[in-house]
Structures are given as structure tokens and as C-alpha cells.
Design a protein around this motif. Structure first.
Motif, short mmCIF file in Angstrom:
data_model
loop_
_atom_site.label_atom_id
_atom_site.label_comp_id
_atom_site.label_asym_id
_atom_site.label_seq_id
_atom_site.Cartn_x
_atom_site.Cartn_y
_atom_site.Cartn_z
N ILE A 28 0.84 -1.20 0.00
CA ILE A 28 0.00 0.00 0.00
C ILE A 28 0.88 1.25 0.00
O ILE A 28 0.62 2.21 -0.75
N ALA A 29 1.92 1.25 0.82
CA ALA A 29 2.82 2.40 0.88
C ALA A 29 3.51 2.63 -0.46
O ALA A 29 3.59 3.77 -0.94
N MET A 30 4.01 1.55 -1.07
CA MET A 30 4.71 1.70 -2.36
C MET A 30 3.75 2.17 -3.45
O MET A 30 4.11 3.00 -4.29
N ARG A 31 2.52 1.65 -3.44
CA ARG A 31 1.54 2.07 -4.44
C ARG A 31 1.14 3.53 -4.23
O ARG A 31 0.94 4.28 -5.19
N ALA A 32 1.01 3.94 -2.98
CA ALA A 32 0.67 5.34 -2.68
C ALA A 32 1.80 6.26 -3.13
O ALA A 32 1.55 7.32 -3.73
N MET A 33 3.03 5.85 -2.86
CA MET A 33 4.17 6.66 -3.33
C MET A 33 4.23 6.67 -4.85
O MET A 33 4.61 7.66 -5.45
N GLY A 34 3.82 5.56 -5.47
CA GLY A 34 3.78 5.51 -6.93
C GLY A 34 2.73 6.45 -7.50
O GLY A 34 2.92 7.06 -8.54
N ALA A 35 1.62 6.59 -6.78
CA ALA A 35 0.54 7.46 -7.25
C ALA A 35 0.95 8.92 -7.27
O ALA A 35 0.43 9.70 -8.07
N VAL A 36 1.88 9.29 -6.39
CA VAL A 36 2.34 10.69 -6.36
C VAL A 36 3.69 10.87 -7.05
O VAL A 36 4.30 11.93 -6.96
N GLY A 37 4.17 9.80 -7.69
CA GLY A 37 5.37 9.91 -8.49
C GLY A 37 6.69 9.67 -7.78
O GLY A 37 7.75 9.97 -8.32
N LEU A 38 6.65 9.12 -6.57
CA LEU A 38 7.89 8.89 -5.83
C LEU A 38 8.44 7.47 -6.00
O LEU A 38 9.62 7.24 -5.80
N TRP A 39 7.58 6.52 -6.32
CA TRP A 39 7.98 5.12 -6.47
C TRP A 39 7.74 4.70 -7.90
O TRP A 39 6.75 5.10 -8.52
N SER A 40 8.60 3.89 -8.44
CA SER A 40 8.47 3.42 -9.81
C SER A 40 7.42 2.30 -9.88
O SER A 40 7.67 1.19 -9.40
N VAL A 41 6.25 2.61 -10.41
CA VAL A 41 5.20 1.60 -10.59
C VAL A 41 4.73 1.63 -12.05
O VAL A 41 4.75 2.67 -12.69
N PRO A 42 4.31 0.48 -12.57
CA PRO A 42 3.81 0.47 -13.95
C PRO A 42 2.46 1.18 -14.06
O PRO A 42 1.74 1.32 -13.07
N LYS A 43 2.13 1.62 -15.25
CA LYS A 43 0.85 2.32 -15.47
C LYS A 43 -0.35 1.42 -15.17
O LYS A 43 -1.42 1.90 -14.84
N SER A 44 -0.16 0.12 -15.28
CA SER A 44 -1.25 -0.83 -15.06
C SER A 44 -1.50 -1.14 -13.59
O SER A 44 -2.36 -1.96 -13.26
N GLU A 45 -0.77 -0.50 -12.68
CA GLU A 45 -0.84 -0.84 -11.26
C GLU A 45 -2.23 -0.64 -10.66
O GLU A 45 -2.69 -1.45 -9.87
N ASN A 46 -2.93 0.44 -11.04
CA ASN A 46 -4.25 0.70 -10.48
C ASN A 46 -5.26 -0.39 -10.83
O ASN A 46 -5.99 -0.86 -9.97
N SER A 47 -5.30 -0.79 -12.09
CA SER A 47 -6.23 -1.86 -12.47
C SER A 47 -5.78 -3.20 -11.91
O SER A 47 -6.59 -4.03 -11.52
N ARG A 48 -4.48 -3.40 -11.83
CA ARG A 48 -3.94 -4.65 -11.30
C ARG A 48 -4.37 -4.86 -9.85
O ARG A 48 -4.75 -5.96 -9.46
N MET A 49 -4.28 -3.80 -9.05
CA MET A 49 -4.60 -3.97 -7.63
C MET A 49 -6.07 -4.31 -7.40
O MET A 49 -6.39 -4.98 -6.43
N LEU A 50 -6.93 -3.91 -8.28
CA LEU A 50 -8.34 -4.27 -8.14
C LEU A 50 -8.60 -5.70 -8.62
O LEU A 50 -9.27 -6.48 -7.95
N ASN A 51 -8.06 -6.03 -9.77
CA ASN A 51 -8.29 -7.36 -10.35
C ASN A 51 -7.72 -8.47 -9.49
O ASN A 51 -8.35 -9.52 -9.33
N GLU A 52 -6.54 -8.29 -8.95
CA GLU A 52 -5.92 -9.36 -8.17
C GLU A 52 -6.68 -9.64 -6.88
O GLU A 52 -6.72 -10.77 -6.42
N LYS A 53 -7.26 -8.61 -6.29
CA LYS A 53 -8.03 -8.82 -5.06
C LYS A 53 -9.25 -9.69 -5.32
O LYS A 53 -9.54 -10.61 -4.54
N VAL A 54 -9.94 -9.42 -6.41
CA VAL A 54 -11.12 -10.21 -6.75
C VAL A 54 -10.72 -11.67 -6.94
O VAL A 54 -11.34 -12.57 -6.36
N PHE A 55 -9.67 -11.91 -7.71
CA PHE A 55 -9.22 -13.28 -7.95
C PHE A 55 -8.83 -13.97 -6.64
O PHE A 55 -9.25 -15.10 -6.37
N ALA A 56 -8.02 -13.30 -5.82
CA ALA A 56 -7.53 -13.92 -4.58
C ALA A 56 -8.67 -14.25 -3.62
O ALA A 56 -8.72 -15.35 -3.05
N PHE A 57 -9.63 -13.34 -3.47
CA PHE A 57 -10.72 -13.59 -2.53
C PHE A 57 -11.68 -14.66 -3.05
O PHE A 57 -12.16 -15.49 -2.28
#
Length: 104
Positions: A28-57
Motif C-alpha cells: 500500500i505504501a509503495m503504491r501510494a508513493m507511486g501514485a504521487v510519483g515517488l515510487w516506480s510503478v507500472p501504469k497498469s498498477e491501479n487496475s492490477r490492484m483491483l483485479n488481483e483482489k477479486v481473484f484472490a478472494f
């Protein structure tokens, strides 16, 4: 022959949940830092975090339900519910940690 459930079986599930909580917080911290441009995250990170939760649960719920219906012990049912969530948090933590801080 039925499995004898010990306190250690339940302790292991608690330990796995502790790992999930610790890894999830850092993800969560790394994704939040990625959202404000401090952490290197791929552009697909926002959709990925939603899709993976559905699958895992869904996977965890399905596996745990099948085990409960089959009469498995409570520690096995809980372990099956935790497993896909733990796999997702472990993979995310490992993947995002490798990406690191964004360089200016």
C-alpha cells in the motif's frame, strides 16, 4: 485416519496472516508513493490492484468452501482461504520492492 489438529496448526495460520498484513502495508505504501510519483510503478498498477483482489478472494473462498464441505479440519479450511491472498501479497511486495524509488 483423521488428522490430529494441534495448536501449531493454528499458529501457522496466524503467522501467515501476519505476513499478509506486513506485506500488504508495504505494498500500500509503495503504491501510494507511486501514485504521487515517488515510487516506480507500472501504469497498469491501479487496475492490477483491483483485479488481483477479486481473484484472490474468490479463489480463497471457493477453496475454503470446498474443504469445509469435504469435512476438512478448521485449520486446513483457514489455510486454504489465506493461501491465494498470501501469494498475491508476497508477489506484489517482491515485485514492487525491486522497482524502487523513482529517479529524478
Amino acid at each position: 485416519m483423521a488428522k490430529i489438529v494441534t495448536a501449531m496448526d493454528y499458529w501457522i495460520n496466524g503467522l501467515q496472516l501476519s505476513f499478509v498484513m506486513a506485506e500488504a502495508q508495504s505494498v500500500i505504501a509503495m503504491r501510494a508513493m507511486g501514485a504521487v510519483g515517488l515510487w516506480s510503478v507500472p501504469k497498469s498498477e491501479n487496475s492490477r490492484m483491483l483485479n488481483e483482489k477479486v481473484f484472490a478472494f474468490v479463489k480463497g473462498t471457493t477453496d475454503a468452501s470446498i474443504a469445509a464441505i469435504a469435512g476438512k479440519s478448521p485449520d486446513v479450511v483457514v489455510a486454504l482461504a489465506i493461501k491465494p491472498i498470501r501469494q498475491a501479497t508476497r508477489a506484489n511486495h517482491k515485485r514492487l520492492t525491486k522497482r524502487g524509488l523513482k529517479r529524478a
